[in-house]
Motif scaffolding. Structure first.
Motif, PDB file in Angstrom:
ATOM      1  N   ARG A  11       0.779  -1.253   0.034  1.00 14.55           N
ATOM      2  CA  ARG A  11       0.051  -0.049   0.178  1.00 14.55           C
ATOM      3  C   ARG A  11       0.801   1.094   0.065  1.00 14.55           C
ATOM      4  O   ARG A  11       0.696   2.355  -0.817  1.00 14.55           O
ATOM      5  CB  ARG A  11      -0.817   0.118   1.084  1.00 14.55           C
ATOM      6  CG  ARG A  11      -1.963   1.058   1.166  1.00 14.55           C
ATOM      7  CD  ARG A  11      -2.647   1.271   2.804  1.00 14.55           C
ATOM      8  NE  ARG A  11      -3.516   0.221   3.091  1.00 14.55           N
ATOM      9  CZ  ARG A  11      -4.682   0.255   2.568  1.00 14.55           C
ATOM     10  NH1 ARG A  11      -5.121   1.396   2.190  1.00 14.55           N
ATOM     11  NH2 ARG A  11      -5.475  -0.552   2.930  1.00 14.55           N
ATOM     12  N   MET A  12       2.011   1.202   0.863  1.00 16.01           N
ATOM     13  CA  MET A  12       2.901   2.435   0.757  1.00 16.01           C
ATOM     14  C   MET A  12       3.358   2.684  -0.264  1.00 16.01           C
ATOM     15  O   MET A  12       3.728   3.670  -1.098  1.00 16.01           O
ATOM     16  CB  MET A  12       3.716   2.429   2.081  1.00 16.01           C
ATOM     17  CG  MET A  12       3.240   2.192   3.319  1.00 16.01           C
ATOM     18  SD  MET A  12       4.562   2.056   4.645  1.00 16.01           S
ATOM     19  CE  MET A  12       5.520   3.213   4.424  1.00 16.01           C
ATOM     20  N   GLU A  15       0.689   3.831  -3.395  1.00 14.62           N
ATOM     21  CA  GLU A  15       0.233   5.257  -2.891  1.00 14.62           C
ATOM     22  C   GLU A  15       0.962   6.431  -3.208  1.00 14.62           C
ATOM     23  O   GLU A  15       0.728   7.305  -3.393  1.00 14.62           O
ATOM     24  CB  GLU A  15      -0.533   5.201  -1.519  1.00 14.62           C
ATOM     25  CG  GLU A  15      -1.750   4.449  -1.499  1.00 14.62           C
ATOM     26  CD  GLU A  15      -2.144   4.507  -0.025  1.00 14.62           C
ATOM     27  OE1 GLU A  15      -3.236   4.070   0.204  1.00 14.62           O
ATOM     28  OE2 GLU A  15      -1.291   4.788   0.987  1.00 14.62           O
ATOM     29  N   ASN A  16       2.469   6.009  -3.171  1.00 15.64           N
ATOM     30  CA  ASN A  16       3.284   7.131  -3.356  1.00 15.64           C
ATOM     31  C   ASN A  16       3.873   7.123  -4.780  1.00 15.64           C
ATOM     32  O   ASN A  16       4.776   7.908  -5.075  1.00 15.64           O
ATOM     33  CB  ASN A  16       4.544   6.984  -2.435  1.00 15.64           C
ATOM     34  CG  ASN A  16       4.040   7.306  -0.848  1.00 15.64           C
ATOM     35  OD1 ASN A  16       3.104   8.119  -0.580  1.00 15.64           O
ATOM     36  ND2 ASN A  16       4.502   6.346   0.187  1.00 15.64           N
ATOM     37  N   ARG A  17       3.455   6.217  -5.533  1.00 16.56           N
ATOM     38  CA  ARG A  17       4.045   5.952  -7.056  1.00 16.56           C
ATOM     39  C   ARG A  17       3.428   7.152  -7.720  1.00 16.56           C
ATOM     40  O   ARG A  17       4.329   7.595  -8.606  1.00 16.56           O
ATOM     41  CB  ARG A  17       3.569   4.656  -7.328  1.00 16.56           C
ATOM     42  CG  ARG A  17       4.454   4.241  -8.561  1.00 16.56           C
ATOM     43  CD  ARG A  17       4.082   2.906  -9.270  1.00 16.56           C
ATOM     44  NE  ARG A  17       4.436   1.736  -8.237  1.00 16.56           N
ATOM     45  CZ  ARG A  17       3.838   0.491  -8.367  1.00 16.56           C
ATOM     46  NH1 ARG A  17       3.400   0.246  -9.132  1.00 16.56           N
ATOM     47  NH2 ARG A  17       4.625  -0.529  -7.436  1.00 16.56           N
ATOM     48  N   PRO A  19       0.208  10.080  -7.779  1.00 12.96           N
ATOM     49  CA  PRO A  19      -1.105  10.537  -7.187  1.00 12.96           C
ATOM     50  C   PRO A  19      -1.928  10.638  -8.282  1.00 12.96           C
ATOM     51  O   PRO A  19      -3.127  10.762  -8.002  1.00 12.96           O
ATOM     52  CB  PRO A  19      -0.338  11.737  -6.655  1.00 12.96           C
ATOM     53  CG  PRO A  19       0.777  12.419  -7.470  1.00 12.96           C
ATOM     54  CD  PRO A  19       1.657  10.802  -7.811  1.00 12.96           C
ATOM     55  N   ALA A  22      -5.047   7.665  -8.377  1.00 11.39           N
ATOM     56  CA  ALA A  22      -5.511   7.440  -7.370  1.00 11.39           C
ATOM     57  C   ALA A  22      -6.873   6.476  -7.357  1.00 11.39           C
ATOM     58  O   ALA A  22      -6.989   5.560  -6.673  1.00 11.39           O
ATOM     59  CB  ALA A  22      -6.287   8.607  -6.876  1.00 11.39           C
ATOM     60  N   VAL A  25      -4.976   2.841  -7.842  1.00  9.95           N
ATOM     61  CA  VAL A  25      -4.602   2.372  -6.605  1.00  9.95           C
ATOM     62  C   VAL A  25      -5.489   2.067  -5.829  1.00  9.95           C
ATOM     63  O   VAL A  25      -5.423   0.847  -5.027  1.00  9.95           O
ATOM     64  CB  VAL A  25      -3.740   3.488  -6.020  1.00  9.95           C
ATOM     65  CG1 VAL A  25      -3.179   3.336  -4.518  1.00  9.95           C
ATOM     66  CG2 VAL A  25      -2.390   4.066  -6.853  1.00  9.95           C
ATOM     67  N   LYS A  26      -6.656   2.650  -5.702  1.00  9.87           N
ATOM     68  CA  LYS A  26      -7.849   2.416  -4.579  1.00  9.87           C
ATOM     69  C   LYS A  26      -8.225   0.994  -5.059  1.00  9.87           C
ATOM     70  O   LYS A  26      -8.606   0.108  -4.154  1.00  9.87           O
ATOM     71  CB  LYS A  26      -8.856   3.352  -4.781  1.00  9.87           C
ATOM     72  CG  LYS A  26     -10.270   3.105  -3.850  1.00  9.87           C
ATOM     73  CD  LYS A  26     -11.123   4.154  -4.098  1.00  9.87           C
ATOM     74  CE  LYS A  26     -12.438   3.692  -3.305  1.00  9.87           C
ATOM     75  NZ  LYS A  26     -13.253   4.758  -3.339  1.00  9.87           N
ATOM     76  N   ILE A  29      -5.748  -1.964  -4.338  1.00 12.64           N
ATOM     77  CA  ILE A  29      -5.734  -2.212  -2.681  1.00 12.64           C
ATOM     78  C   ILE A  29      -6.769  -2.945  -2.368  1.00 12.64           C
ATOM     79  O   ILE A  29      -6.605  -3.965  -1.487  1.00 12.64           O
ATOM     80  CB  ILE A  29      -5.903  -0.686  -2.054  1.00 12.64           C
ATOM     81  CG1 ILE A  29      -4.404  -0.019  -2.143  1.00 12.64           C
ATOM     82  CG2 ILE A  29      -5.834  -1.191  -0.554  1.00 12.64           C
ATOM     83  CD1 ILE A  29      -3.015  -0.794  -1.719  1.00 12.64           C
TER      84      ILE A  29
END
Length: 302
Positions: A11-12, A15-17, A19, A22, A25-26, A29
């Motif tokens: 997740r870390m 999420e930082n890869r 923005p 989003a 990413v959601k 996850i």
């Protein structure tokens, strides 16, 4: 490594890869969480014990989903194991995992008349409506992804030369012209609304009345409210405004390669979906107007 820690690390990482991704990413996850919950139910307590057959068993357990959904979940699982392999040198059990996507659905788009009706529904004398109009106009007129719109910075918009430098997926930059007809509402927002609202000195092009950045959810809610107000039966989203941009360019005989560049597609095959929209429209016209076509004969083939 236990499953919870593996998920936290992943997740870390994503999420930082990027923005601007989003939504992806959601979804990833959510997909990886569901996958790990399945493994936990099967008695796994260490991610390194997972074998390909375990992943295959999970994929078979979700075969009630559509092919595209299963393909997305498979991509998420591969991404998860690739991350663990790269960072911790764990064995990657997803190497042979195939991603089989279903046939792509034709993109839903608005007609030019519907776009005009939408844009004409705003009262530009009211600051908030001027802001909302400019926001939706920019997305449609330049074919922006909603994430590209909300992250657009001042230094990327030139209203003197009518050009915008869009930073898209994977930080790929593309230059898109701003139509003359769209420039007026953008200038109005920029000259009269933004200076009053931007008390925090943000470098973003679009800020709300608190001077803060806007979210993709906000843009979606504005469009949803407007479409309900206008009585649109189509489910119109910001991304469908982007579909409309591409479709209207193609209908105006724009070159497919040019549309690819304007949309920021890496692969021309992604852009070619819009040719099917055009072909579908031609088939409908043929079925409706050709004198030799019997009424209703072609309904099942369109």
């Amino acid at each position: 490594m236990d499953l919870s820690k593996a998920l936290k690390e992943y997740r870390m990482e994503i999420e930082n890869r990027d923005p601007k991704a989003a939504r992806t990413v959601k979804n990833y996850i959510i997909d990886v969480t569901a996958y790990l919950e399945y493994l936990k139910e099967k008695g796994f307590d260490d991610i390194q014990k997972v074998k390909y057959r375990d992943i295959e068993s999970y994929i078979l357990s979700i075969d009630h989903y559509s092919r595209n959904t299963i393909a997305r979940k498979s991509c998420a699982i591969r991404s998860f194991h690739q991350f663990l392999n790269f960072k911790y040198d764990f064995n990657n059990p997803s190497l042979n995992l195939e991603v089989r996507r279903g046939k792509k659905a034709l993109p839903v788009y608005c007609t030019i008349e519907e776009i005009n009706q939408l844009m004409d529904s705003f009262n530009d004398e009211v600051p908030n409506e001027c802001f909302q109009h400019a926001m939706l106009e920019f997305i449609y007129a330049c074919g922006l992804r909603v994430s590209e719109c909300v992250h657009l910075t001042l230094n990327r918009v030139d209203l003197n030369t009518n050009m915008v430098r869009v930073l898209g997926k994977g930080d790929k930059e593309r230059i898109v012209p701003i139509p003359d007809e769209s420039r007026n509402i953008l200038l109005r927002y920029f000259d009269t609304v933004r200076p009053v609202w931007n008390k925090r000195g943000s470098n973003l092009f679009f800020v709300n009345h608190f001077g803060k950045h806007i979210t993709t959810e906000y843009v979606e809610s504005v469009l949803r409210y407007k479409c309900n107000e206008l009585g649109f039966t189509k489910h119109v989203t910001p991304h469908k405004l982007r579909h409309s941009f591409a479709t209207h360019l193609l209908q105006g005989d724009a070159d497919l390669r040019a549309i690819q560049e304007l949309l920021g597609h890496s692969n021309i095959e992604t852009t070619e979906i819009y040719t099917h929209v055009q072909e579908n429209r031609l088939k409908q016209s043929y079925a409706k107007f050709h004198p030799g076509n019997k009424e209703g004969d072609d309904d099942d083939e369109i």
